[in-house]
Design a protein around this motif. Structure first.
Motif, PDB file in Angstrom:
ATOM      1  N   ALA A  23       0.553  -1.438   0.194  1.00  0.00           N
ATOM      2  CA  ALA A  23      -0.189   0.157  -0.118  1.00  0.00           C
ATOM      3  C   ALA A  23       1.010   1.594   0.040  1.00  0.00           C
ATOM      4  O   ALA A  23       1.846   0.919   0.892  1.00  0.00           O
ATOM      5  CB  ALA A  23      -0.483   0.166   1.159  1.00  0.00           C
ATOM      6  N   THR A  24      -0.026   2.858  -0.943  1.00  0.00           N
ATOM      7  CA  THR A  24       1.088   3.605  -0.219  1.00  0.00           C
ATOM      8  C   THR A  24       1.006   3.659   1.146  1.00  0.00           C
ATOM      9  O   THR A  24      -0.100   4.028   1.220  1.00  0.00           O
ATOM     10  CB  THR A  24       0.703   4.804  -1.841  1.00  0.00           C
ATOM     11  N   SER A  25       2.053   4.956   0.934  1.00  0.00           N
ATOM     12  CA  SER A  25       1.494   5.532   2.584  1.00  0.00           C
ATOM     13  C   SER A  25       0.386   6.753   2.225  1.00  0.00           C
ATOM     14  O   SER A  25      -0.355   6.314   3.350  1.00  0.00           O
ATOM     15  CB  SER A  25       3.062   7.162   2.520  1.00  0.00           C
ATOM     16  N   ALA A  26       0.109   7.073   1.604  1.00  0.00           N
ATOM     17  CA  ALA A  26      -0.945   7.544   1.328  1.00  0.00           C
ATOM     18  C   ALA A  26      -2.498   6.944   1.695  1.00  0.00           C
ATOM     19  O   ALA A  26      -3.466   7.585   2.378  1.00  0.00           O
ATOM     20  CB  ALA A  26      -1.279   8.179   0.102  1.00  0.00           C
ATOM     21  N   ALA A  27      -2.457   5.451   0.941  1.00  0.00           N
ATOM     22  CA  ALA A  27      -3.986   4.853   1.559  1.00  0.00           C
ATOM     23  C   ALA A  27      -3.649   4.700   2.851  1.00  0.00           C
ATOM     24  O   ALA A  27      -4.435   3.738   3.725  1.00  0.00           O
ATOM     25  CB  ALA A  27      -3.401   3.713   0.477  1.00  0.00           C
TER      26      ALA A  27
ATOM     27  N   VAL B 121      -4.488  -0.947   0.711  1.00  0.00           N
ATOM     28  CA  VAL B 121      -4.252  -2.048  -0.983  1.00  0.00           C
ATOM     29  C   VAL B 121      -3.947  -1.245  -1.930  1.00  0.00           C
ATOM     30  O   VAL B 121      -4.870  -0.540  -2.525  1.00  0.00           O
ATOM     31  CB  VAL B 121      -5.644  -3.101  -0.936  1.00  0.00           C
ATOM     32  N   GLY B 122      -2.551  -1.072  -2.535  1.00  0.00           N
ATOM     33  CA  GLY B 122      -1.999  -0.607  -3.505  1.00  0.00           C
ATOM     34  C   GLY B 122      -2.675   1.419  -3.499  1.00  0.00           C
ATOM     35  O   GLY B 122      -1.590   2.187  -2.317  1.00  0.00           O
TER      36      GLY B 122
ATOM     37  N   LEU C  92      -2.601  -1.667  -9.581  1.00  0.00           N
ATOM     38  CA  LEU C  92      -2.259  -2.663  -8.541  1.00  0.00           C
ATOM     39  C   LEU C  92      -0.879  -2.462  -7.510  1.00  0.00           C
ATOM     40  O   LEU C  92      -1.595  -2.697  -6.335  1.00  0.00           O
ATOM     41  CB  LEU C  92      -2.309  -3.744  -9.350  1.00  0.00           C
ATOM     42  N   GLY C  93      -0.416  -2.055  -8.591  1.00  0.00           N
ATOM     43  CA  GLY C  93       0.882  -1.437  -7.115  1.00  0.00           C
ATOM     44  C   GLY C  93       1.411  -0.866  -6.891  1.00  0.00           C
ATOM     45  O   GLY C  93       2.290   0.383  -6.452  1.00  0.00           O
TER      46      GLY C  93
END
Length: 162
Positions: free
Chosen positions: A13-17, A35-36, A138-139
C-alpha cells in the motif's frame, strides 16, 4: 487480517492509502485496509463514512445490485461502470432507472479494446484495455499512455461541478 510484524517484502500500500486507512478507522463500525492506492472500508454506515471521507479523499461505494432511492445515497457523483461484455441494453436500463430516481449517472465503459467502442450506450468515458496499466494500478502506480489519459478525463468529470 492485521499483524504487528513486518512482512519485509515490497509494501502493498502507498503511504497515502495507509494514512487514509488510519483516519477512517475512527468511523463507527469501520474496518479499514490499505491496498495499493486504495483504502478499503467494511462495516461502516454509508452516511457516517461519507461525511468523514469527504474531508480526506473521494469515496467510492461499491454495492453491486442495490435499490437506489433519491436522496438516500451519500454521494456527490454516481458512476455506473460497465464493460463491452455487458449487454448494452442492461447499462442503458440501469442508467434510465437511476435517472427516474433523480440521479444523473456518469457511464464508464471499462476494458474497451481498440475498435470495439461501446456503440449504442451513453458512455461518458471509455477506459481502454491495458494489462500493463492494470498492473501499475495494482502496484499503487499511475497508469500511463491511453489508459492514464482516460483515467485523468474520468477524474476531471468527477471533479466538475454537478
Amino acid at each position: 487480517m492485521a499483524s504487528a510484524s513486518s512482512g519485509g517484502g515490497v509494501p502493498l500500500a502507498t503511504s497515502a492509502a495507509r494514512r487514509l486507512a488510519e483516519s477512517l478507522a475512527d468511523v463507527p463500525g469501520a474496518s479499514t485496509t490499505a491496498v495499493g492506492r486504495l483504502c478499503l472500508v467494511d462495516g461502516a454506515d454509508d452516511g457516517a463514512l461519507a461525511e468523514c471521507a469527504r474531508h480526506f479523499a473521494p469515496l467510492v461505494l461499491d454495492r453491486g445490485a442495490i435499490e437506489v432511492e433519491a436522496g438516500r445515497i451519500p454521494a456527490d457523483r454516481f458512476v455506473l461502470v460497465t464493460s463491452p461484455r455487458i449487454e448494452r441494453a442492461l447499462a442503458a436500463a440501469a442508467a434510465a432507472c437511476l435517472r427516474r430516481s433523480g440521479i444523473e449517472p456518469l457511464v464508464v465503459t471499462n476494458m474497451v479494446r481498440p475498435g470495439a467502442a461501446a456503440a449504442g450506450t451513453e458512455v461518458g468515458v471509455e477506459l481502454p484495455y491495458s494489462r500493463a496499466g492494470a498492473q501499475l494500478a495494482l502496484g499503487g502506480r499511475q497508469a500511463r499512455g491511453e489508459l492514464g489519459r482516460a483515467v485523468a478525463a474520468l477524474a476531471d468529470l468527477c471533479e466538475a461541478p454537478a
